[in-house]
Design an enzyme around this catalytic site. Sequence first.
Site, mmCIF file in Angstrom:
data_model
loop_
_atom_site.group_PDB
_atom_site.id
_atom_site.type_symbol
_atom_site.label_atom_id
_atom_site.label_comp_id
_atom_site.label_asym_id
_atom_site.label_seq_id
_atom_site.Cartn_x
_atom_site.Cartn_y
_atom_site.Cartn_z
ATOM 1 C CG ASP A 28 -2.312 0.610 0.840
ATOM 2 O OD1 ASP A 28 -2.329 1.791 0.441
ATOM 3 O OD2 ASP A 28 -3.338 -0.076 0.942
ATOM 4 C CG HIS B 114 -4.384 2.542 -2.125
ATOM 5 N ND1 HIS B 114 -4.327 3.367 -1.033
ATOM 6 C CD2 HIS B 114 -5.701 2.424 -2.432
ATOM 7 C CE1 HIS B 114 -5.550 3.731 -0.677
ATOM 8 N NE2 HIS B 114 -6.406 3.185 -1.527
ATOM 9 C CD GLU C 38 -10.152 3.875 -0.755
ATOM 10 O OE1 GLU C 38 -11.030 4.167 0.055
ATOM 11 O OE2 GLU C 38 -8.960 3.689 -0.434
#
Length: 765
Positions: free
Chosen positions: A190, A265, A331
């Site tokens: 991440d 990410h 996202e």
Amino acid sequence: MKYLLIVFFFPAFLFAQKKQINIIPVPVSLQQTEGAFIINEQTQIEFSTQSKQLQSAANFLRNTIHEISGLSLPINKKAKQKIQLALIKDAAIGEEGYQLIVSTNAIHIKANTPAGIIYGMQTLLQTLPAVRTNAKLTVPCMQVTDYPRFKWRGMHLDVSRHFFGPNVIKQYLDLLATYKFNTFHWHLVDDQGWRIEIKKYPALTNTGAWRVDQTNLVWGSRPQAKEVEAPTYGGYYTQAQIKEIIAYAAERNISVVPEIEMPGHVASAIASYPFLSCTQQSQLPLTGGNYTNMASNYCAGNDSVFHFLEDVLTEVIQLFPSKYIHIGGDEVDKTSWKKCAKCQQRIRKENLKDEDELQSYFIKRIEKFVTSKKRKIIGWDEILEGGLAPDATVMSWRGEAGGIAAAKMKHDVVMTPGNPVYFDHYQGDPASEPIAIGGFNTLKKVYDYEPLPKELSETEAKYVLGAQANLWTEYVTTPKQVEYMVLPRMLALSEVLWSPTKMKDWVGFNERLQQHFKGFDQRGLNYSKGNFKVDIKPILKEGKLYAILSTEAYKGQVYYTTNGDQPSIKSYLYESPVEINSSVTIKAATVVNSELKSVVPAEQQFALHKAIGKKVNYTHPISRYYMADGPNSLTDGIKGTTAINKFWHGIAAKDLIATVDLEEEKNIQLLSLGCLQNYNDWIMMPEWVKFEVSLDGIHFTLVETVANTVSTNDKTAQIKNFTASFSSMKARFVRVTAKVLDQLPKGHSGEGKPAWIFADEFIVE
């Protein structure tokens, strides 16, 4: 290798009378009979089929019993009594099912596969003491037939935001094994940390695995790193360590699914190799949630990025035998792609419509590579955007909508909705809990979860593989916090995923759970003692408003007040629904064994007014994710609190326009609308609220426009009542318009994007 199994259970059974067998998850069928089998030095472990997996299972059982008792049971030696492991053919119990038969002179564990043998052993071990003992190891006589409801029974752990060493991972796997989970979703990559050694790209761990230590600060308020600061916080797993962990999991029939996040990410990868981003600018590893001027997406127009990812995935696939490789996909802020010449050229060259289709192109290209290695991709539900890759499995986290859509498209699905299986959310009253990211997923909410949505037909439901809980670690920094956030909620989820629906029983589960708590205490495990916050549920029945008060606490009682006083054991004891016949505030607390358990009492305001129970029409539809208790939530007499998932209607990027028919002309002199601001969740006060009245529902007269006085930079969760008072007038219809904030303020994580409006009661007096 040392075998460690966390078995948390009970003092040895006393058989003067039969005692409850406290197995979690509850088996499909369990019949207890008279007597007991005593494991001692006269006992051997026996298996006849020549199988490395059965040999491994036998070793596992022997080592676990040795951990508990010091006994070293022989394997396949002559002995007076035996624990026999046997492979059979019984279609009724499937691939992971088992039979456990305990008599006074033998224990038989039978299954179609070694996996079933392992689960039978776990049930057996749950009847033994939790810690080292010199007492007899006594197993009650019983007959168990058992098999799981779902194929995918998963637990996730984010080791990117905070790194947890190999021993912590093994302890986590022990917990999973005890409660018959079969999938460990390992979130290795991440923005804030790259945790897996990739030999071809050493900077991923030399640079991307380390950041400036700011664990003393709240995640979202951490400043970005400076060149002069040493990156000392972090860590990573070597490939040798990963192989050892995978083998450890396999002994417990747990598949380890690695997550290598993409295309977003990935700030940790970009800090290591700047060529991977659209700007190709150097940057330091992220310290927390401040993304200002930081790149976090791979450049989808740069072929070098795909070459890099293929190299990375090649090493990952060589390490992990899992059928699935998780590629993230969530996202993705596509702003950088919109500004990137290479990404825009890719869109034109591939005849893509927009950046959503560019993401789909990215995922499909990766899937083609993964498929060539005879593996399957799985990703978060955003991989649906722009078109789903042909053979992708979807992990539905933003509610169940993505999973429903994928199942209807005949794609496999794993349900993991934020509500109720995000275990980074609070499980008890936030006033008494360690700080968490938000949300409120209690033990009972987890236990009540049903992974098969009603929207799916029987055929479509077959694409739901199962479910899993996710533990993200922005606010989880120690192994003890990991324990606390999953215990005991993972036990509730284990029963959801393993046991037949008809076997589920909240009261029975709670009874069995108390014995597991004793085991946790003996092992020194950190766990939540329960949710002591009273739930206040309003209901309308035959035109009257009532409040139902309840507590999840084991053998808990509820005491309440209606006069604003703090509740105590001298207050009203709740015994039946409380009728609300005036505007009041109920405060309620949980009491267990005459001890007040609630740190802060639950509180709910009720407003009786002339629009109670009246129908509401909306010009723009309310978000399906924030429907509160239905389409008439604005007129149910219930005032919202600062908890965003209760009693609030939510609408994004559009004005809230609601019209109420009072059903007859009434004299009114006050109109009011409650609104919520929660900065971090993009929920902002409306710019203004306008009130209008009408006699015919067609021609409306403006009463007043009330301006907002709350700053858009105020980060405190708060409620404001927009109120208009005026001379009495007649009206049958009333309308309220709340103007959405079109652009979130400068410095906000969603700067420039429209806000959400959250509204509760529309009061008419």
